[in-house]
Design a protein around this motif. Structure first.
Motif, PDB file in Angstrom:
ATOM      1  N   ALA A 269      51.786  30.874 104.269  1.00 49.46           N
ATOM      2  CA  ALA A 269      51.199  31.052 105.588  1.00 49.46           C
ATOM      3  C   ALA A 269      50.293  31.978 106.194  1.00 49.46           C
ATOM      4  CB  ALA A 269      52.578  31.411 106.389  1.00 49.46           C
ATOM      5  N   LEU A 270      50.236  32.978 105.168  1.00 48.15           N
ATOM      6  CA  LEU A 270      49.153  34.203 105.762  1.00 48.15           C
ATOM      7  C   LEU A 270      47.818  33.699 105.089  1.00 48.15           C
ATOM      8  CD1 LEU A 270      50.782  37.220 105.498  1.00 48.15           C
ATOM      9  CD2 LEU A 270      50.064  36.518 107.654  1.00 48.15           C
ATOM     10  N   GLU A 271      47.902  33.347 103.981  1.00 49.78           N
ATOM     11  CA  GLU A 271      47.071  32.358 103.110  1.00 49.78           C
ATOM     12  C   GLU A 271      46.359  31.874 103.562  1.00 49.78           C
ATOM     13  OE1 GLU A 271      48.719  32.334  98.874  1.00 49.78           O
ATOM     14  OE2 GLU A 271      48.898  34.519  98.412  1.00 49.78           O
ATOM     15  N   ALA A 272      47.249  30.351 103.896  1.00 51.91           N
ATOM     16  CA  ALA A 272      46.598  29.639 104.536  1.00 51.91           C
ATOM     17  C   ALA A 272      45.650  29.535 106.011  1.00 51.91           C
ATOM     18  CB  ALA A 272      47.819  28.646 104.735  1.00 51.91           C
ATOM     19  N   ALA A 273      46.215  30.564 106.275  1.00 50.59           N
ATOM     20  CA  ALA A 273      45.558  31.150 107.562  1.00 50.59           C
ATOM     21  C   ALA A 273      43.991  32.018 106.813  1.00 50.59           C
ATOM     22  CB  ALA A 273      46.250  32.078 108.878  1.00 50.59           C
ATOM     23  N   GLY A 274      44.012  32.554 105.375  1.00 50.70           N
ATOM     24  CA  GLY A 274      42.699  33.402 105.739  1.00 50.70           C
ATOM     25  C   GLY A 274      43.165  34.509 105.941  1.00 50.70           C
ATOM     26  N   PHE A 275      44.785  35.034 105.161  1.00 53.15           N
ATOM     27  CA  PHE A 275      44.880  36.175 105.019  1.00 53.15           C
ATOM     28  C   PHE A 275      45.454  36.901 104.001  1.00 53.15           C
ATOM     29  CE2 PHE A 275      44.906  35.381 110.188  1.00 53.15           C
ATOM     30  CZ  PHE A 275      44.492  36.536 110.377  1.00 53.15           C
ATOM     31  N   GLY A 276      45.126  38.299 103.524  1.00 51.41           N
ATOM     32  CA  GLY A 276      45.679  38.761 102.819  1.00 51.41           C
ATOM     33  C   GLY A 276      47.627  39.122 103.162  1.00 51.41           C
ATOM     34  N   TRP A 277      47.904  39.415 102.216  1.00 52.82           N
ATOM     35  CA  TRP A 277      49.536  40.273 102.480  1.00 52.82           C
ATOM     36  C   TRP A 277      49.444  41.662 101.234  1.00 52.82           C
ATOM     37  CZ3 TRP A 277      52.532  39.174  97.844  1.00 52.82           C
ATOM     38  CH2 TRP A 277      52.016  38.624  97.267  1.00 52.82           C
ATOM     39  N   SER A 278      50.091  41.943 101.721  1.00 53.34           N
ATOM     40  CA  SER A 278      51.072  43.609 100.462  1.00 53.34           C
ATOM     41  C   SER A 278      52.697  43.220 100.830  1.00 53.34           C
ATOM     42  CB  SER A 278      49.948  44.345 100.864  1.00 53.34           C
ATOM     43  OG  SER A 278      50.201  45.287 101.931  1.00 53.34           O
TER      44      SER A 278
END
Length: 885
Positions: free
Chosen positions: A761-770
């Protein structure tokens, strides 16, 4: 004798020359040519008619003269190299040796100042001798010889092919039959006409400047320097002057640079039994000296001394070509200048002749270049000190090129070789080369070199142009398949199994564009390119360089085995610098950033002055604003950080004369090439060490204790220290905040989602995650229990996620309940209860929970304390007691 001091008899003789088309001219021609034309059967009347039909005007086209290329140092021109088809330097009348003037008249035309262009006595004598002996004899006046040379010069200058040149030369020197007589009549007719138009001194000067002295040597000035090594013809002795004038009688026979020539009496022995060098030239010289003595031009003492002097030439080759240019590596810049003249001063419509080359070899040009000898010296010395010219087992190349920001003027151009175009020299000595490593193929260069990570500046620039920011992040984790990249020019570009790694290893991460640039992260730039248009990156690169591949093809194109162009398209790997480009093109790109987005194509010539002192406009730089100034400022911001805290610190640490600078390093796969590129606001420099051909890892190669891969960090500072001291440098402008800070975007709420679902969900919105460990949470165990930030964040930001332990429950809502009910409810939920009281004036709140902490619904672990605040009625607190009325 001057033309103004003739006797009456002299004037009578002269009249015959000046009457032109009159009957007297016919008589003159009849008398002069009758013995000769009798041999051919031509009648005298036909000769006269032919004579009268020849035009009387002869155009004297400029003589081919040597051109010179200069560098200018401290305002003074320094000769680099000369070029000529004919080795000639025109000289003014007052600069011609009097010995030369007197020798020419005494030896070639004693009645020069007395006749009107045609020496009747000499012509008849020569014709009769030809007729009687069958041997062609001279007899032409100096004016006629001048005409002959002018006709040769005109014909050769107009020739567009070698065949036309040979035909023109043959026509101007024809001696047989009617053609020979026609040529002679033409020369006589033109000679008479010239003497009407020009003073005698001017004709003699023209003759001395155009006359052949054997081989490629023309004119008295070049002959004096070539044969006797003097600074100027005015330094010639009497014997030397007469020796040179002797040559013009038969240039190839009497030339003085072939001591073994049998036709010049190489084995002649004098009366003393000694070999006489250049015996036939000496005979002619001594004849001229006797004539000078008889004419009273020299004394008996001068004559005796000169005749006794053996002919001893000091052959001094005139520098021609770039191999003579200054320091060994200067020849490559010189060759670049020559190619500019050939390519940019040629008229494309005349395919059979190159006007630029013709101007260079014939035009007598003075070409003042842009080369800065201070920077050039620093570049040459640094290469000499750090990069061997030859190494066993590899074809080592090293180069430095500098250009001026905002003008495109090439200030330095050097490499670790000496220049020579001679195939024999190249075959015998590997320290020489004819290939200019710094330029592209059309300008004497190679097919180019891979620039490695220095090429990343184009992806960075396109990133900014397409609306992204430096502090915007990307998923730069290493991947086995990057998927398909967008390319609006060539169609979708699948990456296949391409799996680039970062120099420091590891699996990458979520990194900002700024971080990627500072640390030159390969996976970061691939991730950036994945969000961009590869065609946009290609077009940005070509616009900033003002060039394409070094072989002239579009970026992304290749040539197959049979020389056919294959349009393979700009592929994802090109982002990391796999396209072969010229170092000069990369220097132009860095100068574009340093110049606020103004790209100026390279130029190497400041001024061109023709042989008459007139100005010729040299090829100009094409300056164009190819980047928005704010994009260039953002580029510069990131590239300054490279110098202060990134991969450019090794070079920055060697800069003594510090000014604000941008920079970028580059290392290709397997370290076949290593680069340091950068600029101040005034000068851009690219330095590299690489395999000129072949594949040797420079990280595995050492010269002494120095790893070949780090030499770039010595070359670049050596030149930029000089550039900074001489040119200075200003600070780069700060970019607008929009180019620094990523635009805000809504962060998806992923609490309670499985980790994989939250990440998607985060990647689809253009965000990275850790993933940052576990957290106490009321979310189901194993789901996302916490995220930071939430709500909104900069586009591409990394969202911290924590996994729920599932150990929290919501605190019951006990607001408004009686104290006892609240305590029972909280204890029943497993919480400890702490009770506080607070005075209230509202009887309805007496004994009722008016506050709780944590608030209702807050996650808390069983056993945690919940504090409730219970109202206590205070009847003395200023309120009205019951019953009071």
């Amino acid at each position: 004798m001057s033309a103004q001091n003739r006797t009456l008899s002299d004037v009578g003789t002269g009249i015959l020359g000046f009457v032109g088309m009159s009957a007297l001219a016919g008589l003159l021609v009849t008398a002069a040519v009758t013995p000769a034309i009798a041999v051919t059967g031509m009648t005298a009347s036909n000769g006269i008619t032919m004579f009268e039909n020849i035009p009387g005007y002869l155009e004297i086209k400029p003589f081919a003269q040597k051109s010179n290329i200069y560098a200018v140092h401290n305002g003074e021109p320094q000769l680099m190299a000369s070029f000529y088809e004919d080795n000639r330097e025109n000289v003014q009348w007052e600069n011609v040796s009097q010995f030369v003037k007197d020798a020419a008249i005494a030896g070639e035309d004693p009645r020069f100042y007395d006749h009107g262009g045609v020496d009747v006595q000499g012509t008849i004598r020569g014709a009769l001798e030809t007729y009687i002996s069958g041997n062609t004899q001279g007899g032409s006046s100096i004016t006629q010889q001048y005409v002959k040379n002018v006709l040769i010069n005109n014909g050769v200058r107009e020739a567009k092919t070698e065949e036309e040149r040979d035909a023109a030369l043959a026509a101007a020197t024809e001696t047989d039959g009617n053609a020979g007589i026609t040529r002679k009549l033409k020369e006589m007719r033109y000679a008479i006409a010239l003497e009407k138009k020009y003073p005698k001194d001017e004709i003699l000067l023209g003759y001395l400047n155009i006359a052949s002295f054997g081989g490629r040597v023309y004119g008295i000035e070049a002959a004096a320097k070539y044969y006797f090594g003097v600074n100027t013809n005015a330094d010639l002795t009497v014997a030397q002057a007469a020796s040179l004038i002797a040559i013009v009688n038969h240039p190839e026979k009497f030339r003085l640079d072939e001591p073994d020539s049998e036709t010049n009496g190489a084995n002649t022995v004098n009366a003393n039994g000694e070999l006489t060098p250049y015996a036939l030239t000496k005979d002619r010289r001594d004849y001229i000296l006797r004539q000078m003595l008889n004419e009273g031009k020299i004394t008996q003492e001068q004559y005796d001394e000169a005749v006794a002097t053996p002919i001893e030439p000091k052959i001094t080759e005139s520098s021609t070509g770039c191999q003579t240019a200054g320091q060994g590596a200067d020849g490559f810049f010189c060759d670049y200048v020559v190619n500019i003249i050939r390519n940019q001063m040629d008229n494309a419509e005349t395919q059979d002749v190159n006007e630029g080359q013709q101007m260079l070899e014939q035009g007598g040009l003075d070409i003042y270049t842009t080369l800065d000898l201070d920077l050039q010296f620093a570049a040459v010395q640094s290469l000499n000190n750090n990069v061997p010219q030859y190494v066993d087992g590899m074809d080592l190349g090293g180069s430095i090129v500098s250009i001026e920001v905002g003008t495109g003027r090439v200030l330095a151009m050097a490499q670790n070789k000496k220049y020579s175009p001679d195939p024999d020299v190249l075959a015998a000595d590997a320290t020489y080369s004819a290939v200019n490593f710094n330029t592209d193929r059309d300008y004497g260069g190679s097919s180019g070199f891979q620039p490695g990570s220095t090429f990343k500046i184009f992806t960075l620039t396109e990133w900014l142009k397409e609306g992204h920011a430096l502090n915007e992040g990307v998923d730069a984790r290493r991947k086995s398949n990057w998927g398909t990249f967008n390319n609006s020019c060539d169609g979708p570009m699948p990456a296949g199994d391409w799996n680039p790694r970062n120099d420091e290893g590891g699996n990458g991460g979520y990194w900002t564009a700024l971080f990627n640039t500072i640390n030159s992260e390969n996976t970061g730039f691939v991730a950036m390119a994945k969000q961009l248009d590869l065609c946009g990156i290609q077009q940005t690169a070509e616009s900033m360089m003002g060039a394409k591949r070094a072989d002239g093809l579009e970026l992304g194109d290749r040539v197959n085995e049979v020389g056919e162009i294959i349009d393979t398209g700009f592929k994802p790997a090109a982002v990391l610098g796999t396209e072969e480009v010229a170092p000069l093109s990369m220097a132009t790109a860095f100068a574009t950033i340093a110049g606020g987005g103004l790209r100026c194509t390279p130029i190497a010539i400041d001024r061109i002055v023709d042989s008459e002192g007139g100005e010729i406009t040299p090829p100009q730089s094409k300056c164009e604003q190819v980047l928005d100034a704010q994009v260039a400022a953002a580029d510069a911001y990131a590239l300054q950080r490279v110098m202060s805290e990134g991969t450019g610190t090794s070079s920055a640490g060697r800069i003594d004369n510090w000014v604000p600078m941008i920079g970028k390093t580059g290392t290709t796969d397997e370290a076949y090439a290593t680069w340091m590129s950068g600029a101040s606001s005034r000068v851009a420099t690219v330095a590299g060490v690489y395999n000129a051909s072949g594949f040797v890892n420079l990280r595995d190669t050492y010269f002494g204790d120095t790893q070949a891969a780090v030499i770039r960090h010595q070359l670049w500072p050596d030149v930029m220290n000089v550039a900074n001291a001489k040119y200075g440098g200003d600070g780069f402008p700060d970019p607008q905040g929009s180019y620094l800070n990523a635009p805000q975007a809504v962060v998806p709420d992923v609490l309670g989602l499985a980790p994989e679902a939250a990440q998607q969900a985060l990647e689809a919105a253009g965000f990275g995650w850790s993933m940052d460990g576990e957290v106490d949470s009321s979310q189901p165990k194993g789901t996302i229990g916490a995220q930071n930030p939430s709500g909104s964040a900069g586009r591409g930001a990394v969202i911290s996620l924590q996994i729920s332990r599932g150990n929290l429950t919501g605190v019951p809502d006990v607001m408004g309940q009686s104290a006892s009910d609240a305590e029972n409810a909280l204890k029943a939920a497993g919480f400890r209860v702490q009770r506080k009281e607070q005075d209230v004036t509202d009887p309805a709140q007496d004994g009722i929970v008016i506050a709780q902490d944590p608030s209702a619904g807050s996650p808390a672990k069983p056993g945690d304390r919940v504090t409730i605040t219970v109202g206590k009625l205070n009847i003395t607190g200023g309120g009205v007691a019951p019953g009071d009325g």
